[in-house]
Scaffold this motif. Sequence first.
Motif, PDB file in Angstrom:
ATOM      1  N   UNK A 148       0.823  -1.199   0.000  1.00 31.60           N
ATOM      2  CA  UNK A 148       0.000   0.000   0.000  1.00 31.60           C
ATOM      3  C   UNK A 148       0.863   1.257   0.000  1.00 31.60           C
ATOM      4  N   UNK A 149       0.498   2.201  -0.854  1.00 30.18           N
ATOM      5  CA  UNK A 149       1.085   3.527  -0.787  1.00 30.18           C
ATOM      6  C   UNK A 149       2.462   3.698  -1.369  1.00 30.18           C
ATOM      7  N   UNK A 150       3.018   2.689  -2.029  1.00 29.39           N
ATOM      8  CA  UNK A 150       4.372   2.824  -2.558  1.00 29.39           C
ATOM      9  C   UNK A 150       4.391   3.300  -3.999  1.00 29.39           C
ATOM     10  N   UNK A 151       3.220   3.427  -4.614  1.00 31.38           N
ATOM     11  CA  UNK A 151       3.122   3.959  -5.971  1.00 31.38           C
ATOM     12  C   UNK A 151       2.099   5.083  -5.966  1.00 31.38           C
ATOM     13  N   UNK A 152       2.418   6.173  -6.647  1.00 24.74           N
ATOM     14  CA  UNK A 152       1.507   7.306  -6.754  1.00 24.74           C
ATOM     15  C   UNK A 152       1.153   7.621  -8.207  1.00 24.74           C
ATOM     16  N   UNK A 153       1.656   6.808  -9.115  1.00 24.92           N
ATOM     17  CA  UNK A 153       1.418   7.033 -10.539  1.00 24.92           C
ATOM     18  C   UNK A 153       1.618   5.716 -11.266  1.00 24.92           C
ATOM     19  N   UNK A 154       1.274   5.707 -12.540  1.00 31.08           N
ATOM     20  CA  UNK A 154       1.454   4.496 -13.330  1.00 31.08           C
ATOM     21  C   UNK A 154       2.925   4.130 -13.522  1.00 31.08           C
ATOM     22  N   UNK A 155       3.825   5.070 -13.778  1.00 31.82           N
ATOM     23  CA  UNK A 155       5.240   4.675 -13.829  1.00 31.82           C
ATOM     24  C   UNK A 155       5.727   4.077 -12.513  1.00 31.82           C
ATOM     25  N   UNK A 156       5.300   4.656 -11.387  1.00 33.97           N
ATOM     26  CA  UNK A 156       5.637   4.064 -10.084  1.00 33.97           C
ATOM     27  C   UNK A 156       5.128   2.633 -10.002  1.00 33.97           C
ATOM     28  N   UNK A 157       3.870   2.443 -10.423  1.00 38.15           N
ATOM     29  CA  UNK A 157       3.257   1.121 -10.340  1.00 38.15           C
ATOM     30  C   UNK A 157       4.034   0.106 -11.158  1.00 38.15           C
ATOM     31  N   UNK A 158       4.425   0.505 -12.344  1.00 34.08           N
ATOM     32  CA  UNK A 158       5.180  -0.389 -13.207  1.00 34.08           C
ATOM     33  C   UNK A 158       6.503  -0.783 -12.570  1.00 34.08           C
ATOM     34  N   UNK A 159       7.173   0.187 -11.969  1.00 33.84           N
ATOM     35  CA  UNK A 159       8.445  -0.092 -11.320  1.00 33.84           C
ATOM     36  C   UNK A 159       8.272  -1.048 -10.147  1.00 33.84           C
TER      37      UNK A 159
END
Length: 378
Positions: free
Chosen positions: A235-246
């Motif tokens: 939870x909370x470690x991605x704030x955008x789609x590039x973050x999510x992909x990483x």
Amino acid sequence: MIGATMNKRMEEATRLTRAGKLHEAMALLQGAIPESNGEEAPVKPYQGGNIFEGTCEVVDEDGTVSKSRPTSRASSSACGHGRKASAGAFTAGRFSNHVGSRDYKLYIPSGYKGQALPLVVMLHGCTQNPDDFAAGTSMNQLADTQQFCVLYPAQPISANHSKCWNWFKAEDQQREGGEPSILAGMARHVIDTHGLDASRVYVAGLSAGAAMATTLAMTYPDLFAAVGVHSGLPHGVAKSLPDALSVMQGGTGPLGNRGKKPEAEWASDVPAIIFHGDRDTTVHPNNADRVAAQYGALRPAEGAYKPTVEKGKAANGHAYTRTTHYDSAGKPRLEQWKIHGAGHAWSGGSVEGSYTDPKGPNATQEMLRFFVQHQQPS
């Protein structure tokens, strides 16, 4: 979480991200680049109300829609009564609050006669829907034998092009806001409607649904007595789609967690059971450890029992390693299952659904075993 088409989309998004074309990568993953004829209609928010108030429609077995009516926690006229399908069947409905609306399916076991049964909320993965997820997990069959209700919220394509829960958006990671508000409101709505046991409410999900399940455990620990996370993300470690992909790739890229550990910002005391295949190429297996690190069982109080590690093998199936963490009373608070040789699929699931691996162990049965040990304190 995603099939061949989405995997190709992610590979292309990775290439674009590495090339510095973040806008194009985000548009590709978000579905802004249309595959058919164009733009999607936005989800229209319900004007007024809060997570305790809303409206819903009940779809009868013959496909007709009963009259929509407002409800609240204190309301005696509950949506789902009247012309709804008889007990022991799948019913369909729609919940709305001040944030937005979502359809859902609700399974009521054949033994339901108005008693205060537990509720399990099941969040599907990308490209899936409630019927597919129910078929793949076989949760409804166990609901009949063990007597509990099952709620399957549905993510529409208008909210996410691949029908993923938006776990990676900041607005969908907070209490009383975004998708968590809708899902918590829907669960409370169903509890009030059917007189279910509010102390025995559980949530589980696969992939994007698992990520949203752990978000619900973080934001609504007063509602959910335990959580099941299958092939999910923290939870909370991605704030955008590039973050999510990483994060999905293991956090090894330049955006991976931005150098922060997930447990540094988030923690929950909700008991959790986690499943992840060690051959998962969609959501990197190290995300299971990241999810586990967000739960309080890894920071036990003085006097807590030492964790146990068990190795086993499902009959004619996968080997596994199960690590169990306990509280000071010796009660399991966290189970982490590493499925050896398994990919991105529901362990022990039925071939009648998508993204399942029949070779086990059976995640549905193990989650339910874990859930029944926990309930909210009175």
